[in-house]
Design a protein around this motif. Structure first.
Motif, PDB file in Angstrom:
ATOM      1  N   VAL A 176       0.857  -1.188   0.000  1.00  0.00           N
ATOM      2  CA  VAL A 176       0.000   0.000   0.000  1.00  0.00           C
ATOM      3  C   VAL A 176       0.897   1.243   0.000  1.00  0.00           C
ATOM      4  N   ILE A 177       0.679   2.114  -0.974  1.00  0.00           N
ATOM      5  CA  ILE A 177       1.498   3.323  -1.136  1.00  0.00           C
ATOM      6  C   ILE A 177       0.627   4.542  -0.831  1.00  0.00           C
ATOM      7  N   LEU A 178       1.009   5.270   0.238  1.00  0.00           N
ATOM      8  CA  LEU A 178       0.165   6.360   0.726  1.00  0.00           C
ATOM      9  C   LEU A 178       0.874   7.696   0.836  1.00  0.00           C
ATOM     10  N   ASN A 179       2.217   7.712   0.694  1.00  0.00           N
ATOM     11  CA  ASN A 179       2.938   8.973   0.867  1.00  0.00           C
ATOM     12  C   ASN A 179       4.150   9.026  -0.055  1.00  0.00           C
ATOM     13  N   ARG A 180       4.792  10.178  -0.085  1.00  0.00           N
ATOM     14  CA  ARG A 180       5.881  10.427  -1.036  1.00  0.00           C
ATOM     15  C   ARG A 180       7.093   9.529  -0.778  1.00  0.00           C
ATOM     16  N   ARG A 181       7.405   9.265   0.474  1.00  0.00           N
ATOM     17  CA  ARG A 181       8.562   8.415   0.746  1.00  0.00           C
ATOM     18  C   ARG A 181       8.344   7.018   0.187  1.00  0.00           C
ATOM     19  N   GLN A 182       7.172   6.462   0.450  1.00  0.00           N
ATOM     20  CA  GLN A 182       6.879   5.137  -0.084  1.00  0.00           C
ATOM     21  C   GLN A 182       6.874   5.143  -1.605  1.00  0.00           C
ATOM     22  N   LEU A 183       6.337   6.196  -2.189  1.00  0.00           N
ATOM     23  CA  LEU A 183       6.289   6.295  -3.644  1.00  0.00           C
ATOM     24  C   LEU A 183       7.694   6.255  -4.239  1.00  0.00           C
ATOM     25  N   GLU A 184       8.628   6.988  -3.650  1.00  0.00           N
ATOM     26  CA  GLU A 184       9.988   7.039  -4.186  1.00  0.00           C
ATOM     27  C   GLU A 184      10.706   5.705  -4.021  1.00  0.00           C
ATOM     28  N   GLU A 185      10.268   4.891  -3.062  1.00  0.00           N
ATOM     29  CA  GLU A 185      10.918   3.606  -2.823  1.00  0.00           C
ATOM     30  C   GLU A 185      10.316   2.471  -3.651  1.00  0.00           C
ATOM     31  N   VAL A 186       9.289   2.743  -4.439  1.00  0.00           N
ATOM     32  CA  VAL A 186       8.644   1.710  -5.245  1.00  0.00           C
ATOM     33  C   VAL A 186       9.647   0.917  -6.092  1.00  0.00           C
ATOM     34  N   PRO A 187      10.598   1.568  -6.790  1.00  0.00           N
ATOM     35  CA  PRO A 187      11.557   0.776  -7.579  1.00  0.00           C
ATOM     36  C   PRO A 187      12.397  -0.179  -6.735  1.00  0.00           C
ATOM     37  N   VAL A 188      12.674   0.189  -5.484  1.00  0.00           N
ATOM     38  CA  VAL A 188      13.446  -0.696  -4.604  1.00  0.00           C
ATOM     39  C   VAL A 188      12.596  -1.890  -4.179  1.00  0.00           C
ATOM     40  N   TYR A 189      11.339  -1.646  -3.859  1.00  0.00           N
ATOM     41  CA  TYR A 189      10.448  -2.755  -3.512  1.00  0.00           C
ATOM     42  C   TYR A 189      10.351  -3.740  -4.680  1.00  0.00           C
ATOM     43  N   TYR A 190      10.338  -3.210  -5.869  1.00  0.00           N
ATOM     44  CA  TYR A 190      10.240  -4.033  -7.071  1.00  0.00           C
ATOM     45  C   TYR A 190      11.521  -4.837  -7.301  1.00  0.00           C
ATOM     46  N   SER A 191      12.661  -4.169  -7.288  1.00  0.00           N
ATOM     47  CA  SER A 191      13.914  -4.833  -7.650  1.00  0.00           C
ATOM     48  C   SER A 191      14.440  -5.747  -6.554  1.00  0.00           C
ATOM     49  N   ARG A 192      14.276  -5.354  -5.294  1.00  0.00           N
ATOM     50  CA  ARG A 192      14.849  -6.127  -4.196  1.00  0.00           C
ATOM     51  C   ARG A 192      13.943  -7.270  -3.762  1.00  0.00           C
ATOM     52  N   TYR A 193      12.623  -7.062  -3.790  1.00  0.00           N
ATOM     53  CA  TYR A 193      11.697  -8.044  -3.233  1.00  0.00           C
ATOM     54  C   TYR A 193      10.770  -8.684  -4.263  1.00  0.00           C
ATOM     55  N   GLY A 194      10.896  -8.279  -5.517  1.00  0.00           N
ATOM     56  CA  GLY A 194      10.053  -8.875  -6.551  1.00  0.00           C
ATOM     57  C   GLY A 194       8.592  -8.554  -6.394  1.00  0.00           C
ATOM     58  N   ILE A 195       8.288  -7.387  -5.844  1.00  0.00           N
ATOM     59  CA  ILE A 195       6.900  -6.954  -5.687  1.00  0.00           C
ATOM     60  C   ILE A 195       6.492  -6.169  -6.928  1.00  0.00           C
ATOM     61  N   THR A 196       5.431  -6.620  -7.588  1.00  0.00           N
ATOM     62  CA  THR A 196       5.010  -5.987  -8.841  1.00  0.00           C
ATOM     63  C   THR A 196       3.632  -5.346  -8.736  1.00  0.00           C
ATOM     64  N   SER A 197       2.984  -5.466  -7.569  1.00  0.00           N
ATOM     65  CA  SER A 197       1.647  -4.889  -7.408  1.00  0.00           C
ATOM     66  C   SER A 197       1.619  -3.964  -6.195  1.00  0.00           C
ATOM     67  N   PHE A 198       1.015  -2.815  -6.394  1.00  0.00           N
ATOM     68  CA  PHE A 198       0.968  -1.773  -5.376  1.00  0.00           C
ATOM     69  C   PHE A 198      -0.474  -1.271  -5.291  1.00  0.00           C
ATOM     70  N   LYS A 199      -0.828  -0.731  -4.129  1.00  0.00           N
ATOM     71  CA  LYS A 199      -2.208  -0.313  -3.926  1.00  0.00           C
ATOM     72  C   LYS A 199      -2.269   1.083  -3.340  1.00  0.00           C
ATOM     73  N   THR A 200      -3.320   1.799  -3.727  1.00  0.00           N
ATOM     74  CA  THR A 200      -3.607   3.059  -3.059  1.00  0.00           C
ATOM     75  C   THR A 200      -5.114   3.239  -2.950  1.00  0.00           C
ATOM     76  N   TYR A 201      -5.507   4.244  -2.177  1.00  0.00           N
ATOM     77  CA  TYR A 201      -6.916   4.447  -1.826  1.00  0.00           C
ATOM     78  C   TYR A 201      -7.402   5.809  -2.300  1.00  0.00           C
ATOM     79  N   MET A 202      -8.338   5.822  -3.231  1.00  0.00           N
ATOM     80  CA  MET A 202      -8.998   7.067  -3.611  1.00  0.00           C
ATOM     81  C   MET A 202      -9.994   7.495  -2.542  1.00  0.00           C
TER      82      MET A 202
END
Length: 504
Positions: A176-202
Motif C-alpha cells: 500500500v502506497i500512501l505517501n511520497r517516501r513510499q512512492l519514491e521507494e517503489v523501484p526498490v520494492y520491485y527490484s529487491r523483493y520482486g513486488i510488482t503490485s501496489f495499492k492506493t486508496y482514492m
C-alpha cells in the motif's frame, strides 16, 4: 545433465504470462458435460496418511479436471514431489499412491488475491490462523496487502521470513502506497523483493487508512508504469468527497443508526462508478495497468464494462461477499464493510459481470475480527469495517454460481488462472498442467454442509453465512504435493513449506 533431468521440461510458450497452453491431445478428450448439475458421491476419497504418501508419487484417478479456458475433462493427475508430473487419460503407476476421486472435481488451488492480516490482531498470529482457514477451505495462495505510513524497507525482510516459517499458504505481497517516501521507494520494492503490485486508496477508511489526491495518484501511476508491463496498480475506487458528504448528512439525521441499509447509502454506488471512470482516465496518461479492487455495485460494473471495451489495461475484481450477501437478508452489523454490502440488484449485476468477462477475478477482502472487536458499539457509525471471509470464499461461490448463470469452469478460471496471470504467477499457479505447482483442490459440487466458525477455521469467532447450508465444498486440498484435511494438517505441515512468491 543429471541436474537438468530432475526438472520437468516446460516449453517457452507455456511461460508466457497471458497465454494458456493446452496440449493437442486434450482436444480429443470428451468434456464432462453433465457435471454442472452437481452430482455427489456418498463416500469421499479415502485420504492417504502422511506416512503412506511420504516420498511417493500421488496419482488421482477418475476425477473431473477443470482445465481453465477449455472446460472440464475426465482425466487423471500424477503428482511427483511438489509439482504436477503428468495429466492424461488412464494414467497408471504401480509405484504411486493412488487415490480414487471419481465423481469429484479437481481444480487448481484457489488464489485469493485480496486479504488483510495483522490489522486487528498480531501478524504473527494471523499468518498462522488465517492461512489455516484459507488452506482447509481450498485457498492455497494469498495476495496479502501490507500497509502503513512508514517505509517498508525496515520490515519486509522480517515479514517474508515469517511467511516462509509459519504460513500454511504461499503468499505474494501487494504494498500500500500512501505517501511520497513510499512512492519514491517503489523501484526498490520491485527490484529487491520482486513486488510488482501496489495499492492506493482514492477513498480511505477513517481512523485506519488515508485517501490520496489525484496529483499523488497520477505520480504513483507514472512510477508503477515505469517498472514495466508486468507491474500493476491496485486501486480502491470511491470518490471520498461524495462518501464524506453522504456520511455527514446521514449521521446528522440518524446519529445512533443501527442499519446497514443506511451504511450502504453512506457509500453511494455512483461514488464508486465516478472514481473508476476518473482513475481510468488518468491511467491513459501513463499507460499503467490498473486493477480495481472489490467492485461492489451495478453502477460500478456498468462503468467497468464500457471502459474495458476501450482499454486492455483495466482489470476488475469483485469479492465473494458481494456476490453472496445482500441487504435483503444480511443486515447484521457484523457484515459492515467498505464498500458496503448492497442490494440483490447490484449482486445480480456483479454475477453478470463475471459471466461476460467484465470482472476478471474474485477476492475475499478477508479482514479477520472477533465479534467482540466488531461490536465495540451498537452504533453503526462506530463499528469498524471488516469481516472474516477466506474460509467461506470457495463454498459460498460454489453454492451460488450455477444459479447465477456462471458455469463451474468459468468460476474456477476467475479464482485461479486469472489472478495468476494478472499478478505474475502463471503457469506456476492457476493451472493443471505438467510443471505447475501441485496445489490442487478436490471439490464435491453436490455436498451440502452447514457453515460454522469451526468449518471456516479462522481466529474469528463468527463467519459469513453462519448457520446456513451451502452446496459445494472442498473435501480435500493438496498443497505442494501433500494431502491436507483438517485431521491431517498438523502432520502434513511438517512435509511442505509455504513460500513467499517473488514475481520477477
Amino acid at each position: 545433465m543429471g541436474e537438468d533431468k530432475k526438472t520437468p521440461f516446460i516449453p517457452d510458450f507455456f511461460r508466457q504470462p497471458h497465454s494458456t497452453f493446452v496440449p493437442e491431445w486434450l482436444k480429443a478428450v470428451k468434456p464432462s458435460s453433465a457435471l454442472e448439475a452437481g452430482g455427489s458421491m456418498a463416500q469421499g476419497p479415502v485420504p492417504p496418511s502422511v506416512a503412506q504418501s511420504r516420498g511417493k508419487a500421488l496419482l488421482l484417478k477418475g476425477g473431473h479436471c477443470v482445465i481453465p479456458h477449455q472446460g472440464i475433462f475426465p482425466l487423471d493427475v500424477r503428482i511427483q514431489g511438489t509439482t504436477i508430473d503428468s495429466i492424461g487419460e488412464n494414467l497408471s503407476d504401480p509405484q504411486a499412491l493412488t487415490v480414487e476421486v471419481r465423481g469429484k472435481v479437481v481444480i487448481p488451488g484457489v488464489i485469493d488475491p485480496h486479504v488483510h492480516l495483522g490489522i486487528f490482531a498480531d501478524f504473527d498470529t494471523e499468518i498462522v490462523t488465517e492461512t489455516r482457514s484459507a488452506l482447509l477451505n481450498g485457498v492455497t495462495t494469498l495476495g496479502y496487502y501490507l500497509g502503513g505510513q512508514d517505509s517498508y524497507l525496515g520490515k519486509l525482510d522480517e515479514i517474508i521470513a515469517k511467511i516462509e516459517k509459519t504460513s500454511l499458504c504461499d503468499v505474494f505481497i501487494h504494498l500500500v502506497i500512501l505517501n511520497r517516501r513510499q512512492l519514491e521507494e517503489v523501484p526498490v520494492y520491485y527490484s529487491r523483493y520482486g513486488i510488482t503490485s501496489f495499492k492506493t486508496y482514492m477513498c480511505g477508511i477513517p481512523g485506519l487508512i488515508p485517501e490520496v489526491e489525484d496529483d499523488f495518484l497520477l505520480d504513483l501511476m507514472e512510477k508503477v508504469s515505469s517498472l514495466g508491463p508486468e507491474a500493476v496498480l491496485n486501486i480502491h475506487a470511491e470518490n471520498y468527497r461524495i462518501v464524506q458528504r453522504a456520511t455527514e448528512k446521514l449521521k446528522k439525521a440518524r446519529p445512533l443508526s443501527e442499519s446497514l441499509v443506511e451504511w450502504e447509502r453512506s457509500h453511494p454506488a455512483f461514488a464508486e462508478a465516478e472514481a473508476i471512470q476518473r482513475a481510468a482516465f488518468l491511467s491513459k496518461e501513463t499507460g499503467v495497468r490498473v486493477y480495481f479492487v472489490h467492485v461492489s455495485s451495478g453502477k460500478g460494473i456498468h462503468s467497468a464494462r464500457e471502459l474495458k471495451q476501450k482499454s486492455k489495461n483495466l482489470l476488475f475484481e469483485t469479492t465473494s461477499p458481494y456476490l453472496t450477501l445482500d441487504l435483503e437478508q444480511d443486515l447484521d452489523l457484523l457484515y459492515k464493510m467498505v464498500p458496503p454490502i448492497r442490494s440483490r440488484e447490484d449482486q445480480k449485476a456483479l454475477w453478470g459481470g463475471l459471466a461476460d468477462d467484465t470482472v476478471d477475478t474474485i477476492g475475499s477482502d478477508h479482514t479477520p475480527m472477533s465479534s467482540g472487536q466488531k461490536k465495540t458499539s451498537v452504533n453503526l457509525w462506530d463499528v469498524p469495517p471488516g469481516y472474516p471471509a477466506v474460509g467461506t470464499h470457495l463454498p459460498s461461490l460454489l453454492d451460488r454460481a450455477a444459479g447465477n448463470g456462471v458455469p463451474l469452469a468459468r468460476l474456477v478460471e476467475k479464482m485461479t488462472t486469472s489472478p495468476a496471470k494478472i499478478f505474475g504467477l502463471y503457469p506456476r499457479k492457476g493451472a493443471l498442467l505438467p510443471g505447475s505447482d501441485a496445489d490442487l483442490v478436490i471439490v464435491d459440487p453436490g455436498l451440502r454442509k452447514e457453515v460454522t466458525p469451526q468449518t471456516a477455521a479462522s481466529r474469528s469467532d463468527y463467519c459469513l453465512h453462519q448457520g446456513r447450508t451451502l452446496r459445494g465444498w472442498p473435501v480435500a486440498v493438496i498443497k505442494s504435493g501433500q494431502w491436507v484435511t483438517p485431521d491431517s494438517l498438523g502432520q502434513a505441515r511438517n512435509f511442505f513449506q509455504a513460500r513467499y512468491l517473488k514475481r520477477h
